[in-house]
Motif scaffolding. Structure first.
Motif, PDB file in Angstrom:
ATOM      1  N   GLU A  97       0.835  -1.198   0.000  1.00 39.41           N
ATOM      2  CA  GLU A  97       0.000   0.000   0.000  1.00 39.41           C
ATOM      3  C   GLU A  97       0.869   1.246   0.000  1.00 39.41           C
ATOM      4  O   GLU A  97       1.828   1.354   0.747  1.00 39.41           O
ATOM      5  CB  GLU A  97      -0.921   0.006   1.217  1.00 39.41           C
ATOM      6  N   GLY A  98       0.533   2.181  -0.885  1.00 34.25           N
ATOM      7  CA  GLY A  98       1.271   3.425  -0.955  1.00 34.25           C
ATOM      8  C   GLY A  98       2.328   3.451  -2.035  1.00 34.25           C
ATOM      9  O   GLY A  98       2.871   4.494  -2.328  1.00 34.25           O
ATOM     10  N   GLU A  99       2.655   2.311  -2.648  1.00 39.59           N
ATOM     11  CA  GLU A  99       3.627   2.290  -3.725  1.00 39.59           C
ATOM     12  C   GLU A  99       2.902   2.489  -5.052  1.00 39.59           C
ATOM     13  O   GLU A  99       1.854   1.902  -5.291  1.00 39.59           O
ATOM     14  CB  GLU A  99       4.388   0.964  -3.765  1.00 39.59           C
ATOM     15  N   ILE A 100       3.476   3.320  -5.906  1.00 40.93           N
ATOM     16  CA  ILE A 100       2.873   3.591  -7.215  1.00 40.93           C
ATOM     17  C   ILE A 100       3.659   2.846  -8.279  1.00 40.93           C
ATOM     18  O   ILE A 100       4.879   2.968  -8.357  1.00 40.93           O
ATOM     19  CB  ILE A 100       2.882   5.100  -7.529  1.00 40.93           C
ATOM     20  N   SER A 101       2.941   2.070  -9.077  1.00 39.11           N
ATOM     21  CA  SER A 101       3.557   1.331 -10.171  1.00 39.11           C
ATOM     22  C   SER A 101       3.128   1.976 -11.488  1.00 39.11           C
ATOM     23  O   SER A 101       1.933   2.154 -11.730  1.00 39.11           O
ATOM     24  CB  SER A 101       3.104  -0.124 -10.121  1.00 39.11           C
ATOM     25  N   LEU A 102       4.075   2.324 -12.359  1.00 38.10           N
ATOM     26  CA  LEU A 102       3.793   3.020 -13.612  1.00 38.10           C
ATOM     27  C   LEU A 102       4.325   2.207 -14.780  1.00 38.10           C
ATOM     28  O   LEU A 102       5.409   1.618 -14.693  1.00 38.10           O
ATOM     29  CB  LEU A 102       4.449   4.408 -13.607  1.00 38.10           C
ATOM     30  N   GLN A 162      13.137  14.956 -28.802  1.00 39.95           N
ATOM     31  CA  GLN A 162      13.609  13.709 -29.384  1.00 39.95           C
ATOM     32  C   GLN A 162      14.652  13.061 -28.493  1.00 39.95           C
ATOM     33  O   GLN A 162      15.326  13.730 -27.709  1.00 39.95           O
ATOM     34  CB  GLN A 162      14.144  13.968 -30.790  1.00 39.95           C
ATOM     35  N   GLY A 163      14.745  11.750 -28.580  1.00 42.85           N
ATOM     36  CA  GLY A 163      15.669  10.979 -27.770  1.00 42.85           C
ATOM     37  C   GLY A 163      14.905  10.221 -26.695  1.00 42.85           C
ATOM     38  O   GLY A 163      13.686  10.071 -26.748  1.00 42.85           O
ATOM     39  N   VAL A 164      15.631   9.744 -25.688  1.00 43.95           N
ATOM     40  CA  VAL A 164      15.014   8.995 -24.600  1.00 43.95           C
ATOM     41  C   VAL A 164      14.404   9.978 -23.601  1.00 43.95           C
ATOM     42  O   VAL A 164      15.089  10.875 -23.111  1.00 43.95           O
ATOM     43  CB  VAL A 164      16.038   8.074 -23.906  1.00 43.95           C
ATOM     44  N   ASN A 165      13.128   9.827 -23.327  1.00 44.82           N
ATOM     45  CA  ASN A 165      12.406  10.672 -22.376  1.00 44.82           C
ATOM     46  C   ASN A 165      11.998   9.820 -21.183  1.00 44.82           C
ATOM     47  O   ASN A 165      11.501   8.701 -21.360  1.00 44.82           O
ATOM     48  CB  ASN A 165      11.161  11.276 -23.028  1.00 44.82           C
ATOM     49  N   ARG A 166      12.174  10.353 -19.986  1.00 45.40           N
ATOM     50  CA  ARG A 166      11.809   9.635 -18.764  1.00 45.40           C
ATOM     51  C   ARG A 166      10.614  10.338 -18.122  1.00 45.40           C
ATOM     52  O   ARG A 166      10.606  11.557 -17.979  1.00 45.40           O
ATOM     53  CB  ARG A 166      12.988   9.608 -17.788  1.00 45.40           C
ATOM     54  N   PHE A 167       9.616   9.540 -17.719  1.00 48.93           N
ATOM     55  CA  PHE A 167       8.421  10.060 -17.066  1.00 48.93           C
ATOM     56  C   PHE A 167       8.167   9.286 -15.779  1.00 48.93           C
ATOM     57  O   PHE A 167       8.528   8.116 -15.652  1.00 48.93           O
ATOM     58  CB  PHE A 167       7.190   9.915 -17.976  1.00 48.93           C
ATOM     59  N   ARG A 168       7.521   9.951 -14.828  1.00 43.54           N
ATOM     60  CA  ARG A 168       7.046   9.307 -13.604  1.00 43.54           C
ATOM     61  C   ARG A 168       5.818  10.084 -13.138  1.00 43.54           C
ATOM     62  O   ARG A 168       5.492  11.147 -13.665  1.00 43.54           O
ATOM     63  CB  ARG A 168       8.117   9.288 -12.516  1.00 43.54           C
ATOM     64  N   VAL A 169       5.107   9.544 -12.153  1.00 45.88           N
ATOM     65  CA  VAL A 169       3.981  10.245 -11.533  1.00 45.88           C
ATOM     66  C   VAL A 169       4.274  10.404 -10.047  1.00 45.88           C
ATOM     67  O   VAL A 169       4.949   9.567  -9.442  1.00 45.88           O
ATOM     68  CB  VAL A 169       2.631   9.528 -11.746  1.00 45.88           C
ATOM     69  N   VAL A 170       3.742  11.512  -9.487  1.00 46.33           N
ATOM     70  CA  VAL A 170       3.994  11.823  -8.082  1.00 46.33           C
ATOM     71  C   VAL A 170       2.683  12.192  -7.417  1.00 46.33           C
ATOM     72  O   VAL A 170       1.876  12.930  -7.980  1.00 46.33           O
ATOM     73  CB  VAL A 170       4.998  12.996  -7.950  1.00 46.33           C
ATOM     74  N   ASP A 171       2.464  11.647  -6.217  1.00 42.15           N
ATOM     75  CA  ASP A 171       1.349  12.075  -5.374  1.00 42.15           C
ATOM     76  C   ASP A 171       1.891  13.202  -4.504  1.00 42.15           C
ATOM     77  O   ASP A 171       2.618  12.965  -3.541  1.00 42.15           O
ATOM     78  CB  ASP A 171       0.866  10.898  -4.515  1.00 42.15           C
ATOM     79  N   ASN A 172       1.579  14.441  -4.871  1.00 45.57           N
ATOM     80  CA  ASN A 172       2.132  15.599  -4.160  1.00 45.57           C
ATOM     81  C   ASN A 172       1.641  15.690  -2.716  1.00 45.57           C
ATOM     82  O   ASN A 172       2.303  16.291  -1.877  1.00 45.57           O
ATOM     83  CB  ASN A 172       1.812  16.892  -4.904  1.00 45.57           C
ATOM     84  N   ASP A 173       0.466  15.089  -2.417  1.00 49.15           N
ATOM     85  CA  ASP A 173      -0.031  15.123  -1.040  1.00 49.15           C
ATOM     86  C   ASP A 173       0.829  14.297  -0.101  1.00 49.15           C
ATOM     87  O   ASP A 173       1.085  14.690   1.025  1.00 49.15           O
ATOM     88  CB  ASP A 173      -1.482  14.642  -0.983  1.00 49.15           C
ATOM     89  N   SER A 178       6.372   7.273  -8.359  1.00 47.87           N
ATOM     90  CA  SER A 178       6.392   5.966  -9.013  1.00 47.87           C
ATOM     91  C   SER A 178       7.787   5.671  -9.553  1.00 47.87           C
ATOM     92  O   SER A 178       8.687   6.516  -9.498  1.00 47.87           O
ATOM     93  CB  SER A 178       5.393   5.955 -10.171  1.00 47.87           C
ATOM     94  N   ASN A 179       7.905   4.491 -10.119  1.00 45.01           N
ATOM     95  CA  ASN A 179       9.098   4.170 -10.895  1.00 45.01           C
ATOM     96  C   ASN A 179       9.054   5.034 -12.159  1.00 45.01           C
ATOM     97  O   ASN A 179       8.022   5.568 -12.528  1.00 45.01           O
ATOM     98  CB  ASN A 179       9.097   2.682 -11.271  1.00 45.01           C
ATOM     99  N   ASP A 180      10.197   5.213 -12.815  1.00 45.25           N
ATOM    100  CA  ASP A 180      10.181   5.974 -14.051  1.00 45.25           C
ATOM    101  C   ASP A 180      10.087   5.031 -15.244  1.00 45.25           C
ATOM    102  O   ASP A 180      10.474   3.865 -15.169  1.00 45.25           O
ATOM    103  CB  ASP A 180      11.412   6.890 -14.166  1.00 45.25           C
ATOM    104  N   VAL A 181       9.510   5.539 -16.341  1.00 45.82           N
ATOM    105  CA  VAL A 181       9.424   4.793 -17.600  1.00 45.82           C
ATOM    106  C   VAL A 181      10.199   5.574 -18.639  1.00 45.82           C
ATOM    107  O   VAL A 181      10.269   6.798 -18.601  1.00 45.82           O
ATOM    108  CB  VAL A 181       7.959   4.568 -18.035  1.00 45.82           C
ATOM    109  N   ARG A 182      10.773   4.851 -19.590  1.00 47.90           N
ATOM    110  CA  ARG A 182      11.582   5.469 -20.644  1.00 47.90           C
ATOM    111  C   ARG A 182      10.940   5.202 -21.997  1.00 47.90           C
ATOM    112  O   ARG A 182      10.631   4.052 -22.318  1.00 47.90           O
ATOM    113  CB  ARG A 182      13.005   4.923 -20.606  1.00 47.90           C
ATOM    114  N   VAL A 183      10.787   6.286 -22.764  1.00 51.04           N
ATOM    115  CA  VAL A 183      10.195   6.195 -24.094  1.00 51.04           C
ATOM    116  C   VAL A 183      11.088   6.969 -25.048  1.00 51.04           C
ATOM    117  O   VAL A 183      11.463   8.113 -24.790  1.00 51.04           O
ATOM    118  CB  VAL A 183       8.763   6.783 -24.119  1.00 51.04           C
TER     119      VAL A 183
END
Length: 186
Positions: A97-102, A162-173, A178-183
């Motif tokens: 509980e509380g872990e974010i999976s992306l 262009q190139g490798v982009n890294r994204f993640r999500v954050v619960d600001n509260d 989350s873990n980061d994803v690369r696209v």
């Protein structure tokens, strides 16, 4: 030859207009008669109608204050009453509980192509997650959010970088990320 036969097209046109006018008047008069008989015209109809209010609102009356508790409280375990059944164990999930999976739906897209982001956030029901992008060694807010519903969320992003982009999500509260994803874009 009579003088009116010199212009057969004009004569035909006048005859056509005259017949159309006569048919229109007959049909219009018939429609008017039917609407009056059926009472569709908004005027007086053959059946009587009454002006009765369709909504009844009673006059407000003062009520007494509640005499008992407003909440039903459970029995106090210190006084000897025990629950009738054993509490059920919570279901185990893959993530604590509380872990974010992306996860990202694509690993490579064209510039401004849609990148689908989905994930799971156990215990995060109703939370608004901010998407962040890794730029220049720091995580920066990306102008996209996702709302957690049934412990899952989904959104998409588009970027022209262009190139490798890294994204993640954050619960600001809570500060949970989350873990980061690369696209790869381009």
């Amino acid at each position: 030859m009579p003088p009116h036969d010199d212009r057969p097209v004009l004569t035909g046109l006048l005859a056509l207009v005259g017949v159309g006018l006569a048919v229109g008047l007959v049909l219009g008069g018939g429609a008017l008669a039917v609407t009056r008989v059926l009472g569709v015209d908004g005027g007086s109809a053959t059946t009587a109608t009454t002006d009765v209010a369709s909504l009844y609102l009673p006059k407000p009356q003062k009520t007494d204050a509640p005499s008992g508790p407003l909440l039903t409280l459970s029995a106090d375990p210190k006084k000897g009453s025990a629950p009738s059944e054993k509490p059920k164990k919570p279901k185990k999930t893959k993530k604590a509980e509380g872990e974010i999976s992306l996860s990202a739906g694509q690993t490579q897209v064209a510039p401004m192509g849609q990148i689908d982001l989905t994930g799971v956030y156990p215990g995060g029901e109703g939370r608004v997650l901010q998407v962040e992008k890794f730029v220049g060694g720091n995580w920066q807010d990306f102008p996209v959010t996702a709302v957690v519903s049934n412990e899952t969320f989904t959104t998409f992003v588009q970027t022209s970088s262009q190139g490798v982009n890294r994204f993640r999500v954050v619960d600001n509260d809570s500060g949970t990320s989350s873990n980061d994803v690369r696209v790869t874009v381009g």
